[in-house]
Scaffold this motif. Structure first.
Motif, PDB file in Angstrom:
ATOM      1  N   LYS A  83      33.258   6.252  34.981  1.00  0.00           N
ATOM      2  CA  LYS A  83      34.621   5.839  34.665  1.00  0.00           C
ATOM      3  C   LYS A  83      35.433   7.082  34.344  1.00  0.00           C
ATOM      4  O   LYS A  83      34.909   8.066  33.815  1.00  0.00           O
ATOM      5  N   VAL A  84      36.713   7.045  34.672  1.00  0.00           N
ATOM      6  CA  VAL A  84      37.644   8.111  34.282  1.00  0.00           C
ATOM      7  C   VAL A  84      38.740   7.455  33.443  1.00  0.00           C
ATOM      8  O   VAL A  84      39.381   6.497  33.891  1.00  0.00           O
ATOM      9  N   ALA A  85      38.929   7.961  32.219  1.00  0.00           N
ATOM     10  CA  ALA A  85      39.895   7.354  31.296  1.00  0.00           C
ATOM     11  C   ALA A  85      41.085   8.276  31.093  1.00  0.00           C
ATOM     12  O   ALA A  85      40.979   9.501  31.225  1.00  0.00           O
ATOM     13  N   GLU A  86      42.210   7.673  30.751  1.00  0.00           N
ATOM     14  CA  GLU A  86      43.412   8.441  30.429  1.00  0.00           C
ATOM     15  C   GLU A  86      43.525   8.629  28.921  1.00  0.00           C
ATOM     16  O   GLU A  86      43.227   7.715  28.144  1.00  0.00           O
ATOM     17  N   GLY A  87      43.975   9.825  28.523  1.00  0.00           N
ATOM     18  CA  GLY A  87      44.172  10.107  27.117  1.00  0.00           C
ATOM     19  C   GLY A  87      45.519   9.612  26.626  1.00  0.00           C
ATOM     20  O   GLY A  87      46.263   8.940  27.344  1.00  0.00           O
ATOM     21  N   GLN A  88      45.838   9.977  25.374  1.00  0.00           N
ATOM     22  CA  GLN A  88      47.109   9.592  24.788  1.00  0.00           C
ATOM     23  C   GLN A  88      48.264  10.310  25.493  1.00  0.00           C
ATOM     24  O   GLN A  88      48.087  11.381  26.084  1.00  0.00           O
ATOM     25  N   GLU A  89      49.442   9.731  25.413  1.00  0.00           N
ATOM     26  CA  GLU A  89      50.624  10.338  26.036  1.00  0.00           C
ATOM     27  C   GLU A  89      50.969  11.647  25.334  1.00  0.00           C
ATOM     28  O   GLU A  89      51.008  11.730  24.111  1.00  0.00           O
ATOM     29  N   LEU A  90      51.216  12.698  26.116  1.00  0.00           N
ATOM     30  CA  LEU A  90      51.529  14.016  25.588  1.00  0.00           C
ATOM     31  C   LEU A  90      53.036  14.195  25.415  1.00  0.00           C
ATOM     32  O   LEU A  90      53.832  13.313  25.747  1.00  0.00           O
ATOM     33  N   LYS A  91      53.424  15.359  24.918  1.00  0.00           N
ATOM     34  CA  LYS A  91      54.847  15.624  24.676  1.00  0.00           C
ATOM     35  C   LYS A  91      55.674  15.525  25.952  1.00  0.00           C
ATOM     36  O   LYS A  91      56.827  15.093  25.917  1.00  0.00           O
ATOM     37  N   ASP A  92      55.086  15.929  27.077  1.00  0.00           N
ATOM     38  CA  ASP A  92      55.826  15.883  28.342  1.00  0.00           C
ATOM     39  C   ASP A  92      55.687  14.530  29.049  1.00  0.00           C
ATOM     40  O   ASP A  92      55.998  14.408  30.228  1.00  0.00           O
ATOM     41  N   LYS A  93      55.169  13.512  28.309  1.00  0.00           N
ATOM     42  CA  LYS A  93      55.012  12.135  28.801  1.00  0.00           C
ATOM     43  C   LYS A  93      53.864  11.965  29.804  1.00  0.00           C
ATOM     44  O   LYS A  93      53.692  10.890  30.371  1.00  0.00           O
ATOM     45  N   SER A  94      53.099  13.010  30.025  1.00  0.00           N
ATOM     46  CA  SER A  94      51.954  12.896  30.930  1.00  0.00           C
ATOM     47  C   SER A  94      50.717  12.434  30.152  1.00  0.00           C
ATOM     48  O   SER A  94      50.697  12.424  28.918  1.00  0.00           O
ATOM     49  N   ARG A  95      49.688  12.061  30.884  1.00  0.00           N
ATOM     50  CA  ARG A  95      48.412  11.678  30.291  1.00  0.00           C
ATOM     51  C   ARG A  95      47.292  12.398  31.038  1.00  0.00           C
ATOM     52  O   ARG A  95      47.249  12.375  32.269  1.00  0.00           O
ATOM     53  N   LEU A  96      46.421  13.040  30.304  1.00  0.00           N
ATOM     54  CA  LEU A  96      45.297  13.724  30.914  1.00  0.00           C
ATOM     55  C   LEU A  96      44.193  12.728  31.237  1.00  0.00           C
ATOM     56  O   LEU A  96      44.067  11.687  30.596  1.00  0.00           O
ATOM     57  N   ARG A  97      43.379  13.071  32.206  1.00  0.00           N
ATOM     58  CA  ARG A  97      42.271  12.211  32.622  1.00  0.00           C
ATOM     59  C   ARG A  97      40.946  12.855  32.213  1.00  0.00           C
ATOM     60  O   ARG A  97      40.773  14.074  32.303  1.00  0.00           O
ATOM     61  N   TYR A  98      40.001  12.000  31.771  1.00  0.00           N
ATOM     62  CA  TYR A  98      38.732  12.475  31.226  1.00  0.00           C
ATOM     63  C   TYR A  98      37.570  11.710  31.846  1.00  0.00           C
ATOM     64  O   TYR A  98      37.619  10.481  31.943  1.00  0.00           O
ATOM     65  N   PRO A  99      36.505  12.418  32.241  1.00  0.00           N
ATOM     66  CA  PRO A  99      35.324  11.722  32.762  1.00  0.00           C
ATOM     67  C   PRO A  99      34.536  11.081  31.616  1.00  0.00           C
ATOM     68  O   PRO A  99      34.301  11.710  30.579  1.00  0.00           O
ATOM     69  N   ILE A 100      34.131   9.844  31.788  1.00  0.00           N
ATOM     70  CA  ILE A 100      33.325   9.148  30.782  1.00  0.00           C
ATOM     71  C   ILE A 100      31.884   9.120  31.291  1.00  0.00           C
ATOM     72  O   ILE A 100      31.429   8.146  31.908  1.00  0.00           O
TER      73      ILE A 100
END
Length: 418
Positions: A83-100
């Motif tokens: 699974k790949v999850a998205e993190g919390q919204e950052l200052k620039d409104k983007s979300r990083l993706r993380y391998p689970i």
């Protein structure tokens, strides 16, 4: 947002002096524990039996082993994830993706270690290398933190952490300037948070169990309990790896020496203290008392997992039938605060479960030495400090809603006590 250059934003951990003191005190404490655990008196508060020289601490083989371990875990991190999850919204409104795929890394590591042991890998020799390995991990953490600091100098303002940009070199080096330092999709903070240190902790425990079996014919019941309890804890953390994306470490703290040393050195070499103690100070333990200790750990785990699962379910989907009936308080940010269920009992029920488990990990070591209880004492101080940091951030973020929450849920960690 990060404070502007020259601002007087409040500093944590005692500011630059506190940061400098912790950068010295934490490694010294770690080496003190490693030394006294193997000494006869095993006094937590007494002086170490001796001060090791550089020839005992420095080993190129230990450094090579440390770097090989990091390389192995990095390679497992890069494997395809379930699974790949998205993190919390950052200052620039983007979300990083993380391998689970942390639990996958744990299982594959276990298979590789099992194959290595069956092929003659002398895992029982690992306990004799703990001092040079801890020194190599500390050296690696310092160099890694320096590289992270230099990398952050080139990072845009939107990528900086809220607290690690005071303008003071020592403080920012300690707390970390960049929030999510990455190279391509490889996230250094997320990788270090759960992988090399936690899995390394389990491996050290296993090596201590194997050495005890070689010394005494079989592992003691106390050693089995410590290994089993802590393996459950690590396995749980990696199975529910996605939950780390909402923790203070990931969403608020920069990645500097504090987290780098904690993840790479402090966790594997101090959290394995009970197993280290039992190797050199075997403790008689009968099944009736062992069963009672298992019950204590089970109660702690039930609270810990129940509270965390309820929180994570609510954050993902407040309409989920498992949490839809829970009472909440609305906030100006649009988020709601739980005031029933586990989170209506105390403000941090997960911390309560954590502390009960920490006590259960120490009890197999008997009650005549304070040393095995270091983790419980340290973790109590850590969680109280962490709760206080979280309290201040929530008060600032949620305002009047947080005051109402505190009125409804007056106890912080332990009901009717604190």
């Amino acid at each position: 947002m990060a404070p502007p250059q020259g601002s007087r934003a409040p500093l944590e951990f005692g500011g630059p002096l506190g940061a400098a003191a912790l950068m010295l005190l934490l490694p010294v404490t770690m080496f003190h524990l490693l030394l006294v655990a193997r000494s006869g008196p095993a006094r937590l508060l007494g002086p170490p039996p001796y001060l090791p020289g550089l020839e005992e601490l420095w080993s190129p083989w230990a450094l090579l082993l440390c770097l090989t371990w990091l390389g192995l875990q990095a390679a497992l991190y890069l494997l395809p994830a379930r699974k790949v999850a998205e993190g919390q919204e950052l200052k620039d409104k983007s979300r990083l993706r993380y391998p689970i795929n942390g639990f996958q890394a744990l299982v594959l590591t276990a298979l590789l270690v099992g194959l290595g042991v069956s092929a003659g890998l002398p895992l029982s020799a690992l306990p004799e290398m703990l001092l040079p390995l801890a020194f190599a991990a500390t050296l690696t953490a310092f160099i890694f933190s320096l590289l992270l600091y230099l990398k952050a100098l080139l990072a845009p303002a939107s990528a900086l952490a809220p607290g690690g940009n005071s303008g003071n070199l020592i403080y920012d080096f300690f707390l970390g300037r960049e929030l999510n330092p990455r190279i391509c999709s490889f996230d250094f903070k997320y990788f270090c948070e759960l992988r090399p240190g936690l899995i390394g902790w389990v491996l050290i425990n296993l090596a201590l169990l194997i050495q005890e079996a070689e010394l005494r014919g079989s592992p003691s019941l106390a050693m089995w309990l410590v290994n089993g309890f802590q393996l459950l804890y690590v396995g749980d953390a990696l199975w529910y790896e996605e939950a780390v994306l909402t923790t203070m470490d990931i969403i608020h703290d920069g990645f500097g020496f504090m987290l780098a040393f904690g993840d790479l050195a402090w966790v594997p070499f101090t959290y394995s203290l009970q197993a280290q103690f039992l190797l050199y100070h075997p403790q008689p333990l009968g099944w009736p008392l062992a069963s009672f200790i298992c019950l204590i750990n089970a109660v702690g785990y039930y609270i810990f997992r129940g509270a965390n699962s309820q929180k994570n379910t609510f954050r993902k989907n407040p309409s989920d039938p498992r949490v839809a009936d829970l009472e909440t308080i609305s906030t100006a940010t649009g988020r709601r605060l739980l005031v029933s269920g586990w989170w209506g009992m105390v403000r941090h029920p997960n911390y309560l479960g954590d502390l009960i488990m920490a006590l259960a990990w120490s009890l197999p070591c008997g009650v005549f030495h304070l040393l095995p209880y270091f983790y419980f004492l340290y973790f109590t101080a850590l969680l109280v400090h962490r709760e206080d940091r979280d309290e201040r951030q929530c008060r600032q973020k949620y305002g009047l809603a947080w005051h109402e929450y505190c009125r409804r849920v007056p106890y912080r960690i332990v009901p009717y006590v604190y």
